[in-house]
Design a protein around this motif. Sequence first.
Motif, mmCIF file in Angstrom:
data_model
loop_
_atom_site.group_PDB
_atom_site.id
_atom_site.type_symbol
_atom_site.label_atom_id
_atom_site.label_comp_id
_atom_site.label_asym_id
_atom_site.label_seq_id
_atom_site.Cartn_x
_atom_site.Cartn_y
_atom_site.Cartn_z
ATOM 1 N N VAL A 585 26.901 43.818 76.511
ATOM 2 C CA VAL A 585 28.252 43.538 76.111
ATOM 3 C C VAL A 585 28.600 44.612 74.923
ATOM 4 O O VAL A 585 27.466 44.632 73.971
ATOM 5 C CB VAL A 585 28.144 41.972 75.540
ATOM 6 C CG1 VAL A 585 29.552 41.834 74.873
ATOM 7 C CG2 VAL A 585 28.024 41.007 76.588
ATOM 8 N N HIS A 586 29.790 44.887 74.704
ATOM 9 C CA HIS A 586 30.341 45.517 73.447
ATOM 10 C C HIS A 586 31.194 44.495 72.838
ATOM 11 O O HIS A 586 32.001 43.883 73.226
ATOM 12 C CB HIS A 586 30.882 46.902 73.788
ATOM 13 C CG HIS A 586 29.741 48.025 74.453
ATOM 14 N ND1 HIS A 586 28.627 48.361 73.763
ATOM 15 C CD2 HIS A 586 29.510 48.162 75.731
ATOM 16 C CE1 HIS A 586 27.781 49.063 74.821
ATOM 17 N NE2 HIS A 586 28.328 48.805 75.909
ATOM 18 N N CYS A 621 31.288 48.906 67.151
ATOM 19 C CA CYS A 621 30.687 47.781 68.267
ATOM 20 C C CYS A 621 30.205 46.732 67.345
ATOM 21 O O CYS A 621 29.346 47.084 66.673
ATOM 22 C CB CYS A 621 29.877 48.511 69.096
ATOM 23 S SG CYS A 621 29.029 47.347 70.105
ATOM 24 N N GLU A 623 28.356 44.314 68.781
ATOM 25 C CA GLU A 623 27.257 43.570 69.380
ATOM 26 C C GLU A 623 25.787 44.669 69.342
ATOM 27 O O GLU A 623 26.354 45.778 69.641
ATOM 28 C CB GLU A 623 27.509 43.312 71.005
ATOM 29 C CG GLU A 623 28.232 42.176 71.114
ATOM 30 C CD GLU A 623 27.720 40.809 71.398
ATOM 31 O OE1 GLU A 623 28.231 39.741 71.038
ATOM 32 O OE2 GLU A 623 26.460 40.878 71.678
ATOM 33 N N PHE A 624 24.842 44.232 69.192
ATOM 34 C CA PHE A 624 23.749 45.047 68.962
ATOM 35 C C PHE A 624 23.343 45.364 70.428
ATOM 36 O O PHE A 624 22.673 44.897 71.188
ATOM 37 C CB PHE A 624 22.536 44.578 68.366
ATOM 38 C CG PHE A 624 21.657 45.609 67.437
ATOM 39 C CD1 PHE A 624 20.915 46.362 68.425
ATOM 40 C CD2 PHE A 624 21.615 45.902 66.200
ATOM 41 C CE1 PHE A 624 20.221 47.537 67.814
ATOM 42 C CE2 PHE A 624 20.802 46.693 65.523
ATOM 43 C CZ PHE A 624 20.205 47.941 66.498
ATOM 44 N N CYS A 625 23.798 46.683 70.952
ATOM 45 C CA CYS A 625 24.025 46.974 72.201
ATOM 46 C C CYS A 625 22.952 48.010 72.956
ATOM 47 O O CYS A 625 22.441 48.088 73.811
ATOM 48 C CB CYS A 625 25.078 47.384 72.767
ATOM 49 S SG CYS A 625 25.912 48.744 71.743
ATOM 50 N N HIS A 629 23.252 51.575 68.669
ATOM 51 C CA HIS A 629 24.426 50.719 68.348
ATOM 52 C C HIS A 629 25.084 50.890 67.062
ATOM 53 O O HIS A 629 26.421 50.789 67.192
ATOM 54 C CB HIS A 629 23.964 49.128 68.487
ATOM 55 C CG HIS A 629 24.825 48.342 67.562
ATOM 56 N ND1 HIS A 629 25.794 47.801 67.903
ATOM 57 C CD2 HIS A 629 24.394 47.599 66.403
ATOM 58 C CE1 HIS A 629 26.296 47.091 66.841
ATOM 59 N NE2 HIS A 629 25.480 47.143 66.126
ATOM 60 N N MET A 632 27.756 53.109 67.057
ATOM 61 C CA MET A 632 28.763 53.144 68.099
ATOM 62 C C MET A 632 30.267 52.844 67.308
ATOM 63 O O MET A 632 30.373 51.639 67.245
ATOM 64 C CB MET A 632 28.665 51.927 69.150
ATOM 65 C CG MET A 632 29.536 51.771 70.147
ATOM 66 S SD MET A 632 28.791 50.881 71.624
ATOM 67 C CE MET A 632 30.380 50.599 72.814
HETATM 68 CU CU1 CUA Z 1 28.032 48.406 71.819
HETATM 69 CU CU2 CUA Z 1 26.922 48.030 69.887
#
Ligand code: CUA
Length: 761
Positions: A585-586, A621, A623-625, A629, A632
């Motif tokens: 998820v972002h 972003c 969410e720690f994706c 991240h 991002m």
């Molecule tokens: Cu995409 Cu953090």
Amino acid sequence: MKSLFKASVALTALIGLGATAAYAETLQDVMKRRNLTEKDLMAAAKTYTPTGGRDEFLAFSSGGQSGQVIVYGVPSMRILKYIAVFTPEPWQGYGFDEESKAVLAQGRMNGKDINWGDTHHPAISETNGEPDGKFLFINDKNNPRIAVINLHDFETQQIVVNPVMASEHGGAFVTPNSEYVIEAAQYAAPLGGEYAPLSEFNEKYRGGVTYWKFNKEKGRIVPEESFTIELPPYSQDLSDAGKLVSDGWSFTNSFCAERYVGGIEKGRPPFEAGCSANDVDYLHIFNWKKAEAVFKAGKVKKINGHAVITLETAAAEGIVALVAEPKSPHGVDVSPDGKFIVVGGKLDTQASVYSFEKIKAAIDAKNFSGKDPYGLPIIALKDALHKQVPLGLGPLHSQFDSKNCIVYTSLYVDSQVAKWDYCEGKVLDKISVHYNIGHLVAMEGESVKPKGKYLIALNKLAIDRFNPVGPLHPQNHQLIDISGDKMEMLYDLPIPLGEPHYVTAISADKIQPLVRYKYGTDSRTGEAHKMAVRPGAEKIVKEPGKVTVFATAIRSHFTPEIVEVEEGDEVTFHITNSERAQDEVHGFAISGQDINLSLEPGKTATAKIKAEKAGVYPYYCTEFCSALHLEMQGYLLVKPKGYKDTAATGKEGQVYTKADFDKQYKTNIETQAVIDAVVKYITSTNFKDFPTVVALVEDATDQLKFAGEAKQKADDAAAKQDWQQATLWAGQWWQYQVKAADIGLRVKTYLEEHGAKVVAK
Ligand code: CUA
Ligand code: RUQ
């Protein structure tokens, strides 16, 4: 007794085992240190869910004044999700992206945004009287509304406002095939929102029950096919739908048949005195199939464009009958076979069990004891009653067991649950719960096939129960084992969000949500989003006063990353998450703007802002994706009107040389060797037998394809001796390699943990 003996033998064995196992402490040590009894250990063993374990049931709890729904697992009682319904919730982007704002806007009343709800009763859609796990409905008592949540993604997709009521309580309850969602008014008011003085209470104030037509294929309530039955101003309360033998009927309580109007300031006794003056109120019995036919025949009055079957028509067509119910009743619950209706009276000590057969016979024979002031027929209590059973103080709500004739009723004043036999009228067991129980829920306990096993007492107060967190306490949901003859207390779950009223629970295997959306889905409509773009097709479209950004998000960048606009522009970001990997998820947030999106794989969501003030607005972003991240990120640059850019471009940041490029190139070649080794291991196993792995491998393959594209760009730039571009693209190539390697390692761990076999060399 025998089972208790067996249990303690098993526990002794367990404790023995603990003593020999290689732990720093024995189980006995821990019991002593934490002051635990064998009974506690037994309860722990019945609820504890080891890491990776799943629950047998899912409970959907009203979130009370939070306007949300709480989802938790049973028996572990682990909270899994809050579903945003009537209230904005930024993590899910609810109320912060344009798609969900459109859902919330459906719930506007009198031109006003209503950004909360008092949720009371969730109901799962049903097929043949059993919950089918497809949709969840929930009501808002204060602002008479019903919301529809799609359980394929746990998102709210529709809110309907009741066009004639001023408040409601007896919703949401569904008919056995979800033909209708029932919503009953609570506090009487003139239908449709007109003014009338209280001195005209008897003549102008009204209650009602709305039958919202539900279209299961579309997953939507259809207002044009819905209707309301006008009712006397008796303060209607909870409802339940008939089932099997009583299918086609529904039942709604009332608690102020006295039609009392308070007014302490005028020296009159308060509502509570006048509304409990009589010994009985009325249970309303509806023939909804007949009402549906009357509605379809057009015998209705339109109020605010909504079809209302008037009291006169309801009386003339025999749609409603009343029967007395003692005293200040609250819950009404139809037994699994549809033959009995159990009513709890808050000020009575007994529960009343009505026989549907008797009610039906009285209606068929027109055996009425009289009429109410509005012409509705009244069935004499003795002609409708099966049994009255003394249970204790303050019986409220009832839930049914998988065992025949067994019902559980909450006793508000006693803070107890009574287990009793409603066929024979016998109390079988009682258990004290923490203060003060309102509703209770048994597993699928309102369906035609209850599953038994567990009961949850939904207690209002948490005095002395948990670590104090200030004067506002959580509520306490207590898990009770009902598999044996005696009820056994297992677990306390503090509920940290609003005052939940009702909870509904379903076998977990009936809920099969999506893992990812079809590429470019608008999750709030469930349809393809018109503004979704594929990677490579991203663009910024500028029109006078308007900038539209068609963007994608993938680990770990947005495309585009720099958006330049002019002061005063309206800026719209349509962002599609182009990931396919599970849970990748972002988020998307812009500094100083009221924006946060949640972009699950495949979803497209829209952020709209007015760039009122010139300045630099980082976006990123939320969410720690991935490992990168934090990188991002991007910039929304809002230029002052008429700004002339004179600074030289290409001078930002660091300058790279051939040596930098060569160093990065070498790293990439080495990384590729690691990836090749992991790929070799994976392909040597039976990985295709694991769907989760197949999906991950697909994702890794994507990342490697992107790596190849970045490598090409690096090579092209190197050929032109543009070391700046060459080094940066080599860096991006490496990023894709790292993501592929990360997925590869996840796959390797998964295969090892799930006993994959080596099948090839
Ligand atoms: Cu995409 Cu953090
Ligand atoms: S309520 S505690 Cu269902 Cu709204 Cu009874």
